[in-house]
Write a protein that holds these residues in place. Structure first.
Motif, mmCIF file in Angstrom:
data_model
loop_
_atom_site.group_PDB
_atom_site.id
_atom_site.type_symbol
_atom_site.label_atom_id
_atom_site.label_comp_id
_atom_site.label_asym_id
_atom_site.label_seq_id
_atom_site.Cartn_x
_atom_site.Cartn_y
_atom_site.Cartn_z
ATOM 1 N N ALA A 177 -11.520 -0.314 -11.758
ATOM 2 C CA ALA A 177 -10.948 -0.647 -10.458
ATOM 3 C C ALA A 177 -9.783 -1.616 -10.603
ATOM 4 O O ALA A 177 -8.726 -1.454 -9.992
ATOM 5 C CB ALA A 177 -12.019 -1.243 -9.561
ATOM 6 N N VAL A 178 -9.982 -2.630 -11.444
ATOM 7 C CA VAL A 178 -8.942 -3.643 -11.652
ATOM 8 C C VAL A 178 -7.687 -2.992 -12.229
ATOM 9 O O VAL A 178 -6.577 -3.172 -11.734
ATOM 10 C CB VAL A 178 -9.455 -4.762 -12.577
ATOM 11 N N LEU A 179 -7.889 -2.194 -13.266
ATOM 12 C CA LEU A 179 -6.741 -1.545 -13.906
ATOM 13 C C LEU A 179 -6.037 -0.603 -12.939
ATOM 14 O O LEU A 179 -4.811 -0.545 -12.884
ATOM 15 C CB LEU A 179 -7.186 -0.787 -15.156
ATOM 16 N N ALA A 180 -6.828 0.122 -12.138
ATOM 17 C CA ALA A 180 -6.230 1.070 -11.195
ATOM 18 C C ALA A 180 -5.388 0.329 -10.163
ATOM 19 O O ALA A 180 -4.286 0.766 -9.813
ATOM 20 C CB ALA A 180 -7.322 1.880 -10.515
ATOM 21 N N GLY A 181 -5.902 -0.791 -9.677
ATOM 22 C CA GLY A 181 -5.147 -1.593 -8.692
ATOM 23 C C GLY A 181 -3.813 -2.039 -9.276
ATOM 24 O O GLY A 181 -2.753 -1.884 -8.656
ATOM 25 N N ILE A 182 -3.889 -2.584 -10.487
ATOM 26 C CA ILE A 182 -2.666 -3.058 -11.132
ATOM 27 C C ILE A 182 -1.699 -1.897 -11.361
ATOM 28 O O ILE A 182 -0.498 -2.002 -11.120
ATOM 29 C CB ILE A 182 -2.998 -3.767 -12.468
ATOM 30 N N LEU A 183 -2.269 -0.767 -11.802
ATOM 31 C CA LEU A 183 -1.436 0.392 -12.125
ATOM 32 C C LEU A 183 -0.687 0.920 -10.898
ATOM 33 O O LEU A 183 0.478 1.318 -10.989
ATOM 34 C CB LEU A 183 -2.325 1.507 -12.699
ATOM 35 N N MET A 184 -1.368 0.916 -9.755
ATOM 36 C CA MET A 184 -0.723 1.383 -8.524
ATOM 37 C C MET A 184 0.527 0.551 -8.226
ATOM 38 O O MET A 184 1.604 1.087 -7.936
ATOM 39 C CB MET A 184 -1.698 1.271 -7.334
ATOM 40 N N ALA A 185 0.378 -0.771 -8.289
ATOM 41 C CA ALA A 185 1.511 -1.656 -7.990
ATOM 42 C C ALA A 185 2.608 -1.479 -9.047
ATOM 43 O O ALA A 185 3.807 -1.442 -8.731
ATOM 44 C CB ALA A 185 1.053 -3.117 -7.947
ATOM 45 N N PHE A 186 2.190 -1.323 -10.292
ATOM 46 C CA PHE A 186 3.151 -1.129 -11.382
ATOM 47 C C PHE A 186 3.946 0.158 -11.149
ATOM 48 O O PHE A 186 5.177 0.182 -11.292
ATOM 49 C CB PHE A 186 2.397 -1.069 -12.711
ATOM 50 N N ALA A 187 3.238 1.218 -10.739
ATOM 51 C CA ALA A 187 3.922 2.492 -10.503
ATOM 52 C C ALA A 187 4.956 2.349 -9.398
ATOM 53 O O ALA A 187 6.072 2.863 -9.491
ATOM 54 C CB ALA A 187 2.896 3.565 -10.146
ATOM 55 N N MET A 188 4.577 1.617 -8.354
ATOM 56 C CA MET A 188 5.514 1.440 -7.247
ATOM 57 C C MET A 188 6.699 0.579 -7.674
ATOM 58 O O MET A 188 7.842 0.817 -7.250
ATOM 59 C CB MET A 188 4.796 0.831 -6.045
ATOM 60 N N GLY A 189 6.444 -0.405 -8.514
ATOM 61 C CA GLY A 189 7.534 -1.209 -9.076
ATOM 62 C C GLY A 189 8.465 -0.331 -9.906
ATOM 63 O O GLY A 189 9.690 -0.500 -9.889
ATOM 64 N N THR A 190 7.870 0.628 -10.608
ATOM 65 C CA THR A 190 8.673 1.554 -11.412
ATOM 66 C C THR A 190 9.590 2.390 -10.529
ATOM 67 O O THR A 190 10.737 2.641 -10.876
ATOM 68 C CB THR A 190 7.743 2.468 -12.229
ATOM 69 N N VAL A 191 9.051 2.785 -9.366
ATOM 70 C CA VAL A 191 9.889 3.533 -8.423
ATOM 71 C C VAL A 191 11.052 2.650 -7.940
ATOM 72 O O VAL A 191 12.201 3.090 -7.889
ATOM 73 C CB VAL A 191 9.048 4.047 -7.234
ATOM 74 N N ASN A 192 10.751 1.397 -7.619
ATOM 75 C CA ASN A 192 11.820 0.451 -7.277
ATOM 76 C C ASN A 192 12.890 0.449 -8.361
ATOM 77 O O ASN A 192 14.084 0.545 -8.091
ATOM 78 C CB ASN A 192 11.276 -0.987 -7.181
ATOM 79 N N GLY A 193 12.423 0.308 -9.610
ATOM 80 C CA GLY A 193 13.339 0.246 -10.746
ATOM 81 C C GLY A 193 14.169 1.510 -10.856
ATOM 82 O O GLY A 193 15.376 1.448 -11.105
ATOM 83 N N PHE A 194 13.531 2.634 -10.624
ATOM 84 C CA PHE A 194 14.264 3.903 -10.682
ATOM 85 C C PHE A 194 15.378 3.931 -9.634
ATOM 86 O O PHE A 194 16.530 4.231 -9.934
ATOM 87 C CB PHE A 194 13.301 5.081 -10.461
ATOM 88 N N LEU A 195 15.012 3.603 -8.393
ATOM 89 C CA LEU A 195 16.000 3.652 -7.304
ATOM 90 C C LEU A 195 17.166 2.712 -7.585
ATOM 91 O O LEU A 195 18.327 3.052 -7.361
ATOM 92 C CB LEU A 195 15.334 3.265 -5.976
ATOM 93 N N ILE A 196 16.843 1.528 -8.113
ATOM 94 C CA ILE A 196 17.883 0.527 -8.293
ATOM 95 C C ILE A 196 18.766 0.829 -9.502
ATOM 96 O O ILE A 196 19.976 0.612 -9.471
ATOM 97 C CB ILE A 196 17.234 -0.872 -8.393
ATOM 98 N N SER A 197 18.164 1.366 -10.568
ATOM 99 C CA SER A 197 18.961 1.578 -11.775
ATOM 100 C C SER A 197 19.603 2.962 -11.828
ATOM 101 O O SER A 197 20.634 3.142 -12.452
ATOM 102 C CB SER A 197 18.103 1.366 -13.022
ATOM 103 N N ARG A 198 19.023 3.938 -11.164
ATOM 104 C CA ARG A 198 19.546 5.303 -11.297
ATOM 105 C C ARG A 198 20.231 5.833 -10.046
ATOM 106 O O ARG A 198 20.793 6.925 -10.078
ATOM 107 C CB ARG A 198 18.404 6.264 -11.664
ATOM 108 N N THR A 199 20.090 5.157 -8.948
ATOM 109 C CA THR A 199 20.785 5.613 -7.736
ATOM 110 C C THR A 199 21.657 4.461 -7.234
ATOM 111 O O THR A 199 21.473 3.314 -7.641
ATOM 112 C CB THR A 199 19.794 5.996 -6.618
ATOM 113 N N PRO A 200 22.617 4.765 -6.366
ATOM 114 C CA PRO A 200 23.490 3.684 -5.889
ATOM 115 C C PRO A 200 22.864 2.824 -4.797
ATOM 116 O O PRO A 200 23.535 1.960 -4.261
ATOM 117 C CB PRO A 200 24.718 4.449 -5.358
#
Lengths: 502, 342
Positions: free
Chosen positions: B103-126
């Protein structure tokens, strides 16, 4: 001619540093008075005192014979003094008319801005100075740099400016734009405006000024009438010693071919560019603004991608041209705009020098401080970088020449085989220029290939062993040392149509 | 001899870091002395000091990530929403009898995945960071509500040790975790290529490009890392409150920004430190809790906090400019401020 401004015995210190020491300056109605000196000579501080940005510690300023004391910029503006700084300060999304009357737009009786009146007045002002090709309702961003500069001057004039200070106004103008600006300055002179003109370009100073005042290390060296002095005299006044030949030459002869560029294309700016560089050679790249020199170098360095064409380093075709890879393979570039592209200004000297060699200095979580300090120390010493407070001094506190030396240190720290220098001497004072020229020939003598991009003909002709000239994205010619003449280079730079244009 | 020299250099660096933070530490000390005096010493009791640390522990973890984002010249507005996602997922899985670790890992992973999406939008799109993370903030909050059905998810006891336990019966685990993360983040920022790239990027994006720094990778990692930290913070929160709250972290982005800025991080990018953010968070919390201690009504408390945030930043900037006396500073204001000094 009546004297309109006089600055007497001006002294100013910043902390422990004496920036101006007993300096004089006077300005007459309708003259162009050039203020020259190396970076750090005190020119900027001098004009900032005249503009009310700084107060003088000692000394007096007279405007039209009466002593004045400026508390701030507004005070000096009210006395008819305006400064056009190097960096343009127009609001890009506003119109020409809005920019001219910024802060003093005419109002209707309801207190709203009277657009119609503003545009009418702007139009007549533009017309008075022969700028009727500029529309008062055009956005400032749609104008060329030179036009923007002239709009800034008009803004000053609309505030009833009689004393105009221009700080390096031609730094980013093309030759054509410069001659336009000079025509404009002549018009201003005829209308009685007095102009303080600061520039590093000596040919301009001889062309435009009536008198020249030289500062050195914060001291007043002398004032000359332009027609009665010459280049050599001014340079020795600026540097403080005799200065005969500032150019050095490469001793050895070039070695094997190291970099070869074949059929490079990108849009209209780089068209079928082919050339090669040998070890131990200083290859000059000349061209007017927009000729595609910088764009070609950006492709080689991996900043931009080519649409077609190949680059070979030591016979091997380069693929995967990311900047990081290109640096690793041994090609470095000191970019054109050192403040934006070359340096992280708020960081220190050491940080900047090691920026392109982080792989060598940082391993995982360990920073090899000893090595980093040693490398920084080596280059600070080798290039004679003058910093007041050590390696950590932020580079935005260094003079232009020293900043350029940090950029070049950063390049050399990567132990390159090919060094590309894009306008390395722009905005650099004569002493530092001399040092840079010597460094470039030393590099070539040690077997490095140097590609030297410059817009200054004298340095192209005196320093380079071979020159490639570009015009509108194409290589229009290649000249060997013995074929190099100003006329020949210029002819190629204009696309081989010298007789037609002049 | 050589050993000695190296030793000196190291202490020099430490002293320099302290000196750089001396203005902030002074503000902190003055506040603590004032409250100590007004509460007749009660404010300085160990229990209260530990409470202070515990109160900021979860928000500083997030603020460290925010600090990195701001140093690159960006911002992450989604931190609070990511905390909510991580806490609800963690609690939800435990409610469904999943092993705690999963449960702990899944919670962390969810937030990490969403942070990754942030990173994608910011680094790969304008899309600029402000807009990208604003979108994520809205969307992630929606995910948290959807998953939890809009209500807090209760978890059985037994999961609460991480959030409520003590080391040596005195130091709360969240404080330990926050301190460990602080040290790791500090090292990451100051001693790695990643850290230097972050400073270069915020100092001058173009110079970073011309130095061969991989801007996309750096940006992407920064936002992903921030998401990861939000995940940790959210999970600890779930443990501490025995529940997953879809409303968790509302306004947390502003607290994180305030801590970073009070701690000397420049919104313009290129400047900032982890230690500074920690002290910044402490200053704000000391004020908060001190005013509570004195029974100052909540509204006044907010007003004073606003004033102190602005005041602390001004004071620190003034000290760093090295202009010396306050009168000299007023003079420079009269002349049109620092901006006239080109």
């Amino acid at each position: 001619m009546e004297t309109i401004v006089e600055m007497r015995r001006i002294t100013k210190r910043f902390g422990d540093v004496m920036v101006l020491d007993d300096v004089h300056f006077d300005l007459r109605r309708g003259e162009v008075h050039a203020l020259i000196g190396e970076n750090g000579a005190g020119k900027s501080t001098m004009i900032k005192i005249l503009a009310g940005v700084h107060g003088a510690d000692k000394g007096e300023v007279f405007v039209a014979g009466a002593p004045v004391r400026f508390e701030n910029v507004r005070d000096s503006m009210n006395m008819g003094i305006s400064v056009i700084y190097q960096e343009l300060s127009l609001a890009p999304t506003m119109t020409v008319a809005e920019n001219i009357y910024l802060g003093q737009m005419p109002r209707t009786s309801f207190g709203l801005i009277d657009d119609e009146k503003m545009i009418r007045e702007a139009y007549s002002l533009l017309k008075r100075f022969g700028l009727d090709n500029i529309s008062p309702v055009a956005k400032a961003s749609s104008l060329s740099v030179a036009q923007q500069q002239m709009i800034e001057v008009l803004r000053a004039l609309s505030r009833d400016c009689r004393i105009l200070i221009m700080d390096e106004p031609t730094a980013s103008l093309t030759d054509k734009e410069i001659s336009k600006l000079f025509g404009f300055i002549k018009d201003l002179q005829d209308q009685g405006v007095a102009i303080v003109y600061i520039s590093h370009r000596m040919d301009e100073i001889f062309q435009i000024s009536d008198r020249i005042t030289v500062l050195r290390d914060g001291r007043y060296i002398g004032t000359k009438i332009t027609s009665e002095t010459d280049y050599e005299e001014l340079v020795s006044m600026m540097v403080g010693r005799e200065f005969k030949n500032i150019y050095s030459t490469v001793k050895g002869s070039p070695g094997d071919e190291i970099l070869k560029v074949v059929g490079l294309n990108r849009g209209t700016q780089v068209r079928n560019v082919t050339f090669s560089v040998r070890r131990g050679e200083v290859l000059g790249f000349y061209g007017l603004m927009g000729s595609g020199r910088t764009e070609t170098m950006r492709i080689i360095f991996g900043v931009d991608e080519a649409e077609s064409g190949d680059i070979y380093l030591e016979g091997n075709r380069m693929s995967e041209n990311s900047v990081r890879n290109v640096i690793k393979k041994g090609i470095v570039l000191a970019p054109e705009d050192r403040k934006e592209q070359g340096l992280v200004l708020i960081q220190g000297i050491r940080y900047n020098i090691s920026l392109s060699i982080m792989d060598q200095i940082i391993h995982g979580f360990r920073v090899d401080r000893e090595r980093e300090d040693r490398i920084a120390g080596e280059y600070v010493k080798m290039l004679n970088i003058r910093a007041r407070s050590g390696y950590e001094q932020p580079v935005n506190t260094l003079s232009g020449g020293n900043q350029q030396k940090v950029v070049i240190s950063k390049c050399l720290a990567a132990t390159p085989k090919v060094v590309i220098l894009d306008e390395p001497t722009r905005g650099v004072d004569i002493g530092a220029k001399h040092e840079l020229y010597r460094l470039i020939t030393e590099l070539a003598d040690s077997g490095t290939a140097v590609v030297f991009v410059s817009s200054e003909l004298p340095e192209i002709i005196n320093l380079c062993t071979r020159v490639i000239v570009m015009h509108e994205g194409r290589v229009t010619g290649e000249l060997s040392k013995s074929e190099l003449t100003e006329r020949g280079v210029l002819k190629l730079a204009l696309g081989g149509k010298l007789s037609a244009t002049k | 001899m050589r050993q000695n020299e190296m030793g000196n250099i190291r202490t020099d660096r430490f002293q320099m870091a302290l000196k750089e933070k001396s203005g902030l530490l002074l503000v902190l000390l003055i506040l603590m002395l004032i409250f100590g005096f007004l509460t007749k010493g009660r404010f300085w009791e160990i229990a209260n000091l530990i409470n202070l640390l515990r109160a900021i522990s979860l928000s500083t973890i997030v603020a460290f990530g925010m600090t990195l984002c701001i140093i690159t010249g960006g911002i992450d507005l989604s931190v609070g929403a990511l905390m909510a996602v991580s806490s609800t997922y963690c609690a939800g899985l435990i409610e469904h009898n999943a092993p705690t670790l999963v449960a702990v890992l899944a919670g962390i992973l969810m937030a990490f995945a969403m942070g990754t999406v942030n990173g994608f939008l910011i680094s790969r799109t304008p899309i600029p960071p402000f807009i990208a993370t604003l979108s994520m903030m809205t969307a992630a909050r929606g995910v948290a509500y959807m998953y939890s059905g809009g209500r807090p998810i209760r978890t059985p006891t037994g999961f609460g040790a991480v959030g409520n336990g003590y080391l040596f019966d005195i130091i709360p685990y969240p404080v330990i975790i926050a301190l460990v993360i602080m040290i790791i983040m500090s090292i990451l920022l100051n001693r790695t290529k990643f850290g230097r790239s972050i400073f270069a990027l915020g100092g001058s994006r173009e110079a970073a490009v011309f130095s061969g720094i991989d801007i996309k990778k750096t940006l992407w990692s920064t936002y992903a890392l921030t998401g990861f930290l939000c995940g940790i913070s959210g999970v600890i929160w779930a443990s501490r409150t025995y529940s997953g709250q879809p409303t968790l972290g509302t306004g947390a982005e502003m607290d994180a920004i305030a801590a970073a800025v009070v701690g000397g991080t420049s919104m313009a990018g290129g400047v900032g430190s982890i230690l500074g953010t920690f002290i910044g968070a402490l200053i704000i919390q000391v004020l908060n809790s001190g005013l509570n201690y004195l029974n100052v009504p909540f509204y006044y408390n907010n007003i004073l906090r606003g004033v102190v945030i602005a005041g602390a930043v001004l004071f620190d900037m003034h000290r760093k400019s090295g202009r010396g006396s306050v009168t000299a500073w007023f003079k420079s204001l009269k002349r049109g401020g620092d901006s006239a000094d080109k």
